[in-house]
Motif scaffolding. Sequence first.
Motif, PDB file in Angstrom:
ATOM      1  N   PRO A   3      58.432   6.258  72.077  1.00  0.00           N
ATOM      2  CA  PRO A   3      57.253   6.609  73.192  1.00  0.00           C
ATOM      3  C   PRO A   3      56.299   5.757  73.528  1.00  0.00           C
ATOM      4  O   PRO A   3      55.443   5.257  72.674  1.00  0.00           O
ATOM      5  CB  PRO A   3      56.907   7.865  72.574  1.00  0.00           C
ATOM      6  CG  PRO A   3      57.202   7.552  71.102  1.00  0.00           C
ATOM      7  CD  PRO A   3      57.921   6.473  70.853  1.00  0.00           C
ATOM      8  N   PRO A   4      56.411   5.116  74.812  1.00  0.00           N
ATOM      9  CA  PRO A   4      55.202   3.944  74.983  1.00  0.00           C
ATOM     10  C   PRO A   4      54.057   4.738  74.780  1.00  0.00           C
ATOM     11  O   PRO A   4      53.907   6.062  75.197  1.00  0.00           O
ATOM     12  CB  PRO A   4      55.713   3.584  76.341  1.00  0.00           C
ATOM     13  CG  PRO A   4      56.860   4.352  76.754  1.00  0.00           C
ATOM     14  CD  PRO A   4      57.211   5.332  75.921  1.00  0.00           C
ATOM     15  N   ASP A   5      52.846   3.951  74.514  1.00  0.00           N
ATOM     16  CA  ASP A   5      51.751   4.457  74.368  1.00  0.00           C
ATOM     17  C   ASP A   5      50.853   4.361  75.930  1.00  0.00           C
ATOM     18  O   ASP A   5      51.241   3.691  76.546  1.00  0.00           O
ATOM     19  CB  ASP A   5      50.677   3.727  73.527  1.00  0.00           C
ATOM     20  CG  ASP A   5      50.911   4.525  72.145  1.00  0.00           C
ATOM     21  OD1 ASP A   5      50.898   5.726  72.065  1.00  0.00           O
ATOM     22  OD2 ASP A   5      50.982   3.706  71.308  1.00  0.00           O
ATOM     23  N   LEU A   6      49.920   5.270  76.038  1.00  0.00           N
ATOM     24  CA  LEU A   6      49.307   5.469  77.293  1.00  0.00           C
ATOM     25  C   LEU A   6      48.061   5.952  76.899  1.00  0.00           C
ATOM     26  O   LEU A   6      47.535   6.776  76.281  1.00  0.00           O
ATOM     27  CB  LEU A   6      50.088   6.500  78.025  1.00  0.00           C
ATOM     28  CG  LEU A   6      50.063   6.584  79.669  1.00  0.00           C
ATOM     29  CD1 LEU A   6      50.761   5.100  79.808  1.00  0.00           C
ATOM     30  CD2 LEU A   6      50.881   7.582  80.224  1.00  0.00           C
ATOM     31  N   LEU A  48      55.499   0.741  80.593  1.00  0.00           N
ATOM     32  CA  LEU A  48      56.399   1.849  81.470  1.00  0.00           C
ATOM     33  C   LEU A  48      57.585   0.964  81.816  1.00  0.00           C
ATOM     34  O   LEU A  48      58.404   1.815  82.089  1.00  0.00           O
ATOM     35  CB  LEU A  48      55.450   2.119  82.755  1.00  0.00           C
ATOM     36  CG  LEU A  48      54.041   2.683  82.478  1.00  0.00           C
ATOM     37  CD1 LEU A  48      53.603   2.950  83.813  1.00  0.00           C
ATOM     38  CD2 LEU A  48      54.413   4.066  81.635  1.00  0.00           C
ATOM     39  N   GLY A  49      57.872  -0.164  81.774  1.00  0.00           N
ATOM     40  CA  GLY A  49      59.086  -1.119  82.097  1.00  0.00           C
ATOM     41  C   GLY A  49      59.259  -0.690  83.453  1.00  0.00           C
ATOM     42  O   GLY A  49      60.271  -0.557  84.137  1.00  0.00           O
ATOM     43  N   ALA A  50      58.261  -0.764  84.374  1.00  0.00           N
ATOM     44  CA  ALA A  50      58.308  -0.584  85.963  1.00  0.00           C
ATOM     45  C   ALA A  50      57.283  -1.369  86.824  1.00  0.00           C
ATOM     46  O   ALA A  50      56.038  -1.385  86.154  1.00  0.00           O
ATOM     47  CB  ALA A  50      58.380   0.891  86.217  1.00  0.00           C
ATOM     48  N   LEU A  52      54.557  -1.504  89.264  1.00  0.00           N
ATOM     49  CA  LEU A  52      53.959  -0.554  89.724  1.00  0.00           C
ATOM     50  C   LEU A  52      53.408  -1.065  91.065  1.00  0.00           C
ATOM     51  O   LEU A  52      53.197  -0.188  92.053  1.00  0.00           O
ATOM     52  CB  LEU A  52      52.705   0.087  89.061  1.00  0.00           C
ATOM     53  CG  LEU A  52      53.195   0.837  87.702  1.00  0.00           C
ATOM     54  CD1 LEU A  52      51.997   1.039  86.914  1.00  0.00           C
ATOM     55  CD2 LEU A  52      54.044   1.833  88.000  1.00  0.00           C
TER      56      LEU A  52
ATOM     57  N   LEU B   6      41.117   8.511  75.667  1.00  0.00           N
ATOM     58  CA  LEU B   6      41.992   9.254  74.790  1.00  0.00           C
ATOM     59  C   LEU B   6      43.383   8.308  75.073  1.00  0.00           C
ATOM     60  O   LEU B   6      43.579   8.185  76.345  1.00  0.00           O
ATOM     61  CB  LEU B   6      41.990  10.577  75.489  1.00  0.00           C
ATOM     62  CG  LEU B   6      42.401  11.670  74.536  1.00  0.00           C
ATOM     63  CD1 LEU B   6      41.428  11.808  73.433  1.00  0.00           C
ATOM     64  CD2 LEU B   6      42.392  13.201  75.423  1.00  0.00           C
ATOM     65  N   SER B   7      44.070   8.483  74.146  1.00  0.00           N
ATOM     66  CA  SER B   7      45.521   7.772  74.139  1.00  0.00           C
ATOM     67  C   SER B   7      46.485   8.638  73.538  1.00  0.00           C
ATOM     68  O   SER B   7      46.082   9.724  72.743  1.00  0.00           O
ATOM     69  CB  SER B   7      45.391   6.510  73.360  1.00  0.00           C
ATOM     70  OG  SER B   7      45.247   6.577  72.046  1.00  0.00           O
ATOM     71  N   THR B   8      47.845   8.583  74.183  1.00  0.00           N
ATOM     72  CA  THR B   8      48.798   9.367  73.394  1.00  0.00           C
ATOM     73  C   THR B   8      49.026   9.026  71.962  1.00  0.00           C
ATOM     74  O   THR B   8      49.387  10.145  71.224  1.00  0.00           O
ATOM     75  CB  THR B   8      50.120   8.915  74.085  1.00  0.00           C
ATOM     76  OG1 THR B   8      50.275   7.442  74.167  1.00  0.00           O
ATOM     77  CG2 THR B   8      50.014   9.365  75.435  1.00  0.00           C
ATOM     78  N   ARG B   9      48.491   7.811  71.538  1.00  0.00           N
ATOM     79  CA  ARG B   9      48.562   7.512  69.957  1.00  0.00           C
ATOM     80  C   ARG B   9      47.677   8.425  69.312  1.00  0.00           C
ATOM     81  O   ARG B   9      48.057   8.866  68.292  1.00  0.00           O
ATOM     82  CB  ARG B   9      48.240   6.119  69.888  1.00  0.00           C
ATOM     83  CG  ARG B   9      48.535   5.392  68.790  1.00  0.00           C
ATOM     84  CD  ARG B   9      48.553   3.907  68.766  1.00  0.00           C
ATOM     85  NE  ARG B   9      48.390   3.316  67.286  1.00  0.00           N
ATOM     86  CZ  ARG B   9      47.416   3.368  66.475  1.00  0.00           C
ATOM     87  NH1 ARG B   9      46.114   3.692  67.072  1.00  0.00           N
ATOM     88  NH2 ARG B   9      47.675   2.785  65.522  1.00  0.00           N
ATOM     89  N   ARG B  12      49.223  11.944  69.353  1.00  0.00           N
ATOM     90  CA  ARG B  12      50.227  12.074  68.434  1.00  0.00           C
ATOM     91  C   ARG B  12      49.706  12.008  66.729  1.00  0.00           C
ATOM     92  O   ARG B  12      50.536  12.935  66.078  1.00  0.00           O
ATOM     93  CB  ARG B  12      51.311  10.934  68.513  1.00  0.00           C
ATOM     94  CG  ARG B  12      52.384  11.198  69.506  1.00  0.00           C
ATOM     95  CD  ARG B  12      53.408  10.235  69.324  1.00  0.00           C
ATOM     96  NE  ARG B  12      52.897   8.916  70.037  1.00  0.00           N
ATOM     97  CZ  ARG B  12      53.087   8.873  71.414  1.00  0.00           C
ATOM     98  NH1 ARG B  12      54.024   9.641  72.280  1.00  0.00           N
ATOM     99  NH2 ARG B  12      52.817   7.663  71.849  1.00  0.00           N
ATOM    100  N   ALA B  80      52.552  13.937  79.529  1.00  0.00           N
ATOM    101  CA  ALA B  80      52.561  12.496  79.735  1.00  0.00           C
ATOM    102  C   ALA B  80      54.059  11.818  79.189  1.00  0.00           C
ATOM    103  O   ALA B  80      54.539  10.845  80.112  1.00  0.00           O
ATOM    104  CB  ALA B  80      51.745  11.868  78.637  1.00  0.00           C
ATOM    105  N   LEU B  84      56.372   9.821  81.910  1.00  0.00           N
ATOM    106  CA  LEU B  84      56.938   8.542  81.425  1.00  0.00           C
ATOM    107  C   LEU B  84      58.726   8.566  81.732  1.00  0.00           C
ATOM    108  O   LEU B  84      59.057   7.642  82.226  1.00  0.00           O
ATOM    109  CB  LEU B  84      56.608   8.185  80.209  1.00  0.00           C
ATOM    110  CG  LEU B  84      55.213   7.715  79.834  1.00  0.00           C
ATOM    111  CD1 LEU B  84      54.987   7.764  78.175  1.00  0.00           C
ATOM    112  CD2 LEU B  84      54.963   6.387  80.397  1.00  0.00           C
ATOM    113  N   LEU B  87      59.556   8.442  85.352  1.00  0.00           N
ATOM    114  CA  LEU B  87      59.476   7.208  85.926  1.00  0.00           C
ATOM    115  C   LEU B  87      60.739   6.305  85.420  1.00  0.00           C
ATOM    116  O   LEU B  87      61.292   5.540  86.193  1.00  0.00           O
ATOM    117  CB  LEU B  87      58.177   6.351  85.338  1.00  0.00           C
ATOM    118  CG  LEU B  87      58.007   5.200  86.073  1.00  0.00           C
ATOM    119  CD1 LEU B  87      57.983   5.257  87.357  1.00  0.00           C
ATOM    120  CD2 LEU B  87      56.775   4.512  85.551  1.00  0.00           C
ATOM    121  N   VAL B  91      63.648   4.312  87.297  1.00  0.00           N
ATOM    122  CA  VAL B  91      64.012   2.871  87.203  1.00  0.00           C
ATOM    123  C   VAL B  91      65.535   2.749  86.521  1.00  0.00           C
ATOM    124  O   VAL B  91      65.980   1.734  87.056  1.00  0.00           O
ATOM    125  CB  VAL B  91      62.940   2.284  86.155  1.00  0.00           C
ATOM    126  CG1 VAL B  91      63.454   0.793  85.793  1.00  0.00           C
ATOM    127  CG2 VAL B  91      61.646   2.150  86.587  1.00  0.00           C
TER     128      VAL B  91
END
Lengths: 304, 304
Positions: A3-6, A48-50, A52, B6-9, B12, B80, B84, B87, B91
């Motif tokens: 899960p990529p961080d965001l 994200l691997g894309a 933008l 705020l981050s997803t990290r 989590r 989130a 992701l 997206l 891709v």
Amino acid sequence: MRPPDLSTRQLRAFLALAEQRNFTRAAQHSHLSQPAFSALIRTLEDSLGARLFDRDTRSVQLTPEGQLFEASARRLLDDAGQALQDLADHVALRKGRVRVAALPSLAAGWLPGVFAEYLAASPGIRVDLRDALSDACIAMVRGGEVDFALAATGAEPSAQGDLRSRRLCADGFHLVCRADHPLVREKRLTARKLAPWPFVQMARNSSVRQALDAALHPLRLNTQFEVEHLATVTGLVEAGLGISVVPALTLFHFRRDGVVTRPLPLPGLRRQLYLVQRREGSLSVAAQSLADLIVARLGELMVG
Amino acid sequence: MRPPDLSTRQLRAFLALAEQRNFTRAAQHSHLSQPAFSALIRTLEDSLGARLFDRDTRSVQLTPEGQLFEASARRLLDDAGQALQDLADHVALRKGRVRVAALPSLAAGWLPGVFAEYLAASPGIRVDLRDALSDACIAMVRGGEVDFALAATGAEPSAQGDLRSRRLCADGFHLVCRADHPLVREKRLTARKLAPWPFVQMARNSSVRQALDAALHPLRLNTQFEVEHLATVTGLVEAGLGISVVPALTLFHFRRDGVVTRPLPLPGLRRQLYLVQRREGSLSVAAQSLADLIVARLGELMVG
DNA sequence: GCGCTTTACGCTGCGCGTAAGTATC
DNA sequence: GATACTTACGCGCAGCGTAAAGCGC
């Protein structure tokens, strides 16, 4: 990695660039140097691997995938802001809910004034009040139905396992009778002098009754009535059908013409009031602040 | 500072601790040392301005504010992840939509096979096909109704200002007539030899007609019919009512008994086919991959 | 040649892990 | 004294800013 961080930071940068369509402006909008901002966008795209944005020196604009992500980014950022704001509102006492259980005598007399003060300062908070006898109050704490209770735990002061109690005050008792009653002229009141007169008792499971029984034992009163509500006691006393003995915090029931109250300083005759909460888990900010106010105001009351 | 990051990290980590209620386990669940994890939670609490956990050495649990935030955190993280994933799906060609405009001759004959190949590899993609004459195709590109078009832009090859064109192939023309027609026995076909015979023309705004007019000018054909659809040409030719000349990519219409096709290698008689897209803005991954496939397959076709 | 983005390159500081500290049962 | 969270501390690397270099017009 899966899960990529965001971060909201990345989302804000992304949206700034999507709006400005210019790295330099978006960078200063984000309080970053332009190269740092560029790297931020690049990092986001990589994670994200894309791609933008289509950037050529003359123009910057969203790719189709970027447009897709733009909608998500706005929603995510809005939701995150909402969550943060909501939390902040609770911490700042702009929102919230407190559930309190209290003895009927407190719920009817002293507590509403404190609630009014509390709500005037924190109008966004909702306060729920359950009036019940001590045992029911404590059961509600235990069951999570209320945040805390104001009760008179006769037995264990603070060691009920799953509960935590804090002693608030010791409520002194007062004789209540008609102004024309002979006891009014008594210089020095004692339990023995009260015993012969017709007496109005509260129900056996009330905190008032329990404190009274415990203090006077083994002396027996001349019980003529046994009622549930203090207002009934008032009516009976006012009608001259009996006398009674009640805690100081309930005296507001008896402030009326023809009825007299006198302190009754008998040894051990005090009703101990406690603030009771669950042992595990703290109170919410709102509940804690109300509890603090209650403690503070009750402290003043006892001093004054 | 006003909007805390705020981050997803962080989310989590927060949820891991909320579930495990134990820093050590939550830390290894997050692939962090316990102190690092502790600092992460502390940082989150600081930036939110709220204590999220009550920790004493023996137990860790959410504060009421922490419980409030837990719901938000789950939702934010889910959303989130959704964004992701969505997206990534686009891709990876698992999702998407491509809108294509194409000349009727391509739309009916050659293109469906390429679409079939494309959709077999990327079943999640939806492809919309609009069949229209060249001008209409290009108008749809310009208006954003389609991602790209396969058309025969008679005029400017690649400099239409807001458009970008890529030449795909030059479609050679063929004579079509009945098998018993005298022209079939002709050793060497020329425009002049065709001129006397009753001729079935396509409408003037069709790419076939325009290429034909341009190449044969000023020679005049013996036009007997002028129709909109190639299928109609087939019918007329098969009935022996005329001959016609059509591009190679449309010959599938004429593969039937009693009808013969012969290459017609006249100088300048070629229909140029282009892939047309907007100048600004790239194609979506899905559209680009379809365009690439079209170019590749058309390349093979021309070679073979 | 000009404007804008990218690359290059030190540098600061955040955030990590190891190890010692502290509190609670 | 065992257990679990916190503090202390040194270090590496991500990420910043400055400066120089591509790259379309």
